[in-house]
Write a protein that holds these residues in place. Sequence first.
Motif, short mmCIF file in Angstrom:
data_model
loop_
_atom_site.label_atom_id
_atom_site.label_comp_id
_atom_site.label_asym_id
_atom_site.label_seq_id
_atom_site.Cartn_x
_atom_site.Cartn_y
_atom_site.Cartn_z
N ASP A 58 0.63 8.57 -10.25
CA ASP A 58 -0.58 9.18 -9.71
C ASP A 58 -1.65 8.15 -9.34
OD1 ASP A 58 -1.56 8.44 -12.20
OD2 ASP A 58 -1.85 10.49 -12.93
N GLU A 59 -1.42 6.87 -9.63
CA GLU A 59 -2.33 5.80 -9.21
C GLU A 59 -1.99 5.24 -7.84
OE1 GLU A 59 -3.92 3.25 -12.80
OE2 GLU A 59 -1.75 3.49 -13.01
N LEU A 60 -0.84 5.60 -7.32
CA LEU A 60 -0.37 5.04 -6.05
C LEU A 60 -1.31 5.34 -4.88
CD1 LEU A 60 1.77 3.44 -4.52
CD2 LEU A 60 3.22 5.49 -4.51
N PRO A 61 -1.81 6.58 -4.72
CA PRO A 61 -2.73 6.82 -3.59
C PRO A 61 -3.99 5.96 -3.65
CG PRO A 61 -1.89 8.89 -4.45
CD PRO A 61 -1.46 7.83 -5.43
N ASP A 62 -4.57 5.78 -4.84
CA ASP A 62 -5.78 4.96 -4.96
C ASP A 62 -5.47 3.50 -4.68
OD1 ASP A 62 -8.66 4.65 -5.87
OD2 ASP A 62 -7.63 3.31 -7.29
N TYR A 63 -4.30 3.03 -5.14
CA TYR A 63 -3.87 1.66 -4.86
C TYR A 63 -3.85 1.41 -3.35
CZ TYR A 63 -0.45 -2.24 -4.58
OH TYR A 63 0.22 -3.41 -4.31
N CYS A 64 -3.23 2.32 -2.61
CA CYS A 64 -3.14 2.17 -1.16
C CYS A 64 -4.52 2.28 -0.51
CB CYS A 64 -2.20 3.22 -0.59
SG CYS A 64 -0.48 3.02 -1.09
N GLU A 65 -5.35 3.17 -1.01
CA GLU A 65 -6.70 3.35 -0.46
C GLU A 65 -7.53 2.08 -0.62
OE1 GLU A 65 -10.68 6.05 -1.29
OE2 GLU A 65 -8.70 6.86 -1.82
N LYS A 66 -7.44 1.45 -1.79
CA LYS A 66 -8.23 0.24 -2.03
C LYS A 66 -7.76 -0.92 -1.15
CE LYS A 66 -11.06 1.80 -5.18
NZ LYS A 66 -10.62 3.22 -5.17
N ILE A 67 -6.49 -0.98 -0.86
CA ILE A 67 -6.00 -2.01 0.06
C ILE A 67 -6.51 -1.74 1.47
CG2 ILE A 67 -3.95 -3.06 1.09
CD1 ILE A 67 -2.46 -2.48 -1.53
N GLU A 68 -6.50 -0.48 1.89
CA GLU A 68 -7.03 -0.14 3.21
C GLU A 68 -8.51 -0.45 3.31
OE1 GLU A 68 -5.34 0.79 6.00
OE2 GLU A 68 -3.63 0.25 4.71
N ASP A 69 -9.24 -0.18 2.22
CA ASP A 69 -10.67 -0.52 2.21
C ASP A 69 -10.87 -2.03 2.38
OD1 ASP A 69 -11.30 2.14 1.82
OD2 ASP A 69 -11.66 1.93 -0.34
N ALA A 70 -10.03 -2.81 1.69
CA ALA A 70 -10.13 -4.27 1.78
C ALA A 70 -9.80 -4.76 3.19
CB ALA A 70 -9.22 -4.93 0.75
N LYS A 71 -8.82 -4.13 3.83
CA LYS A 71 -8.49 -4.51 5.20
C LYS A 71 -9.71 -4.37 6.11
CE LYS A 71 -3.56 -3.38 5.33
NZ LYS A 71 -2.50 -2.68 6.09
N LYS A 72 -10.44 -3.26 5.94
CA LYS A 72 -11.62 -3.02 6.76
C LYS A 72 -12.73 -4.01 6.42
CE LYS A 72 -10.55 1.91 7.07
NZ LYS A 72 -10.94 3.27 6.61
N GLU A 73 -12.96 -4.23 5.13
CA GLU A 73 -14.03 -5.12 4.70
C GLU A 73 -13.84 -6.55 5.19
OE1 GLU A 73 -16.05 -6.82 0.56
OE2 GLU A 73 -14.68 -5.10 0.48
N PHE A 74 -12.57 -7.00 5.23
CA PHE A 74 -12.29 -8.40 5.56
C PHE A 74 -11.76 -8.58 6.98
CE2 PHE A 74 -12.60 -8.34 1.02
CZ PHE A 74 -13.18 -9.56 0.70
N THR A 75 -11.90 -7.57 7.80
CA THR A 75 -11.46 -7.66 9.20
C THR A 75 -12.07 -8.89 9.88
OG1 THR A 75 -11.19 -5.27 9.42
CG2 THR A 75 -11.44 -6.52 11.44
N GLY A 76 -11.21 -9.65 10.56
CA GLY A 76 -11.66 -10.84 11.28
C GLY A 76 -11.84 -12.06 10.40
N ARG A 77 -11.69 -11.90 9.08
CA ARG A 77 -11.86 -13.01 8.15
C ARG A 77 -10.58 -13.31 7.38
NH1 ARG A 77 -16.32 -9.78 5.19
NH2 ARG A 77 -15.96 -11.30 3.50
N LEU A 78 -9.77 -12.29 7.15
CA LEU A 78 -8.58 -12.44 6.32
C LEU A 78 -7.60 -11.33 6.67
CD1 LEU A 78 -7.39 -13.95 3.73
CD2 LEU A 78 -8.39 -12.06 2.41
N GLU A 79 -6.34 -11.67 6.86
CA GLU A 79 -5.31 -10.66 7.07
C GLU A 79 -4.88 -10.12 5.70
OE1 GLU A 79 -2.02 -11.76 9.61
OE2 GLU A 79 -3.29 -13.27 10.58
N VAL A 80 -4.86 -8.79 5.56
CA VAL A 80 -4.56 -8.15 4.29
C VAL A 80 -3.37 -7.20 4.48
CG1 VAL A 80 -5.45 -6.74 2.39
CG2 VAL A 80 -7.00 -8.26 3.66
N TYR A 81 -2.38 -7.33 3.61
CA TYR A 81 -1.16 -6.52 3.70
C TYR A 81 -0.91 -5.79 2.39
CZ TYR A 81 -0.26 -9.28 7.89
OH TYR A 81 -0.37 -9.87 9.12
N SER A 82 -0.30 -4.62 2.50
CA SER A 82 0.05 -3.83 1.32
C SER A 82 1.51 -4.07 0.96
CB SER A 82 -0.17 -2.34 1.58
OG SER A 82 0.63 -1.88 2.66
N GLY A 83 1.75 -4.37 -0.30
CA GLY A 83 3.11 -4.62 -0.76
C GLY A 83 3.36 -4.04 -2.13
N MET A 84 4.58 -4.19 -2.60
CA MET A 84 4.97 -3.80 -3.94
C MET A 84 6.03 -4.78 -4.46
SD MET A 84 3.61 -1.14 -5.44
CE MET A 84 2.72 0.37 -5.12
#
Length: 262
Positions: A58-84
């Motif tokens: 049940d933590e998986l949706p929040d995990y993915c959401e926080k990665i997506e938030d980080a992608k937006k926050e660091f756009t143009g500064r850092l490439e961010v990918y979701s993995g497991m």
Amino acid sequence: MKQNTTNYHTHTYRCKHALGDAADYCSAAEKAGLKAIGISDHTPLPDGKWASVRMEMDELPDYCEKIEDAKKEFTGRLEVYSGMECEYFPRYEKFYNDTLREEFGIEYLAIALHFYPLGGEEISTHAFPMGKDALKSYTDLFVEGIKTKIFDFAAHPDLFLARYPSWDSYAERCSERICTAAANSGVALEINGYGFCRDDFSGYPNDNFWKIAANCGAKGVINSDAHCPEHIDIGFERCLDLAERMGVSVVDPVRTQAAKPS
């Protein structure tokens, strides 16, 4: 001087033995001069196995959401990918493909064996010394998982040397099997920076293993296996030195995969 500018092996607080979340690792990566980062916590498992060292389902949706938030926050500064980071047993293949990749859009998967079958049980690589029977089981399972081509890279493939008594001809043969499977399947093998720096579970990365990897034509990827943001680039210099000394070609399996047409 060469620099490693990517890290695709990082853990969040959800695995119960790490600190920080996606944005914390991204901040550390940016400060360290990295160009790309992947968040790759220990995957939850549908049967609840080994729950003490991984997130809950049940933590998986929040995990993915926080990665997506980080992608937006660091756009143009850092490439961010979701993995497991994934244990391999055949029973989990459908979950990895259908749930992680398709339903949740996880962008890359790393195979990592922290458990292997022996005597009717599933044994922790961390808990017990490994004899030849154990090493054969570990190797059989690792090779099987690599050959599925589900995974983008193999994390700490030489981890077994932290529990196997010493380098010998059997360790050499098992290493050749792992490295040959990786080379033939196009799966990069991780040179793990954390292994150089920990004092509780040492023995990897191992020069003997990586000499075989080079001879087999297996490719390497350098990651830190960070369990806190401060370790975002831990061991990188020693990883680069090992790759150069052993003649291992270092690749970027995550951005290479992301660039392929869907």
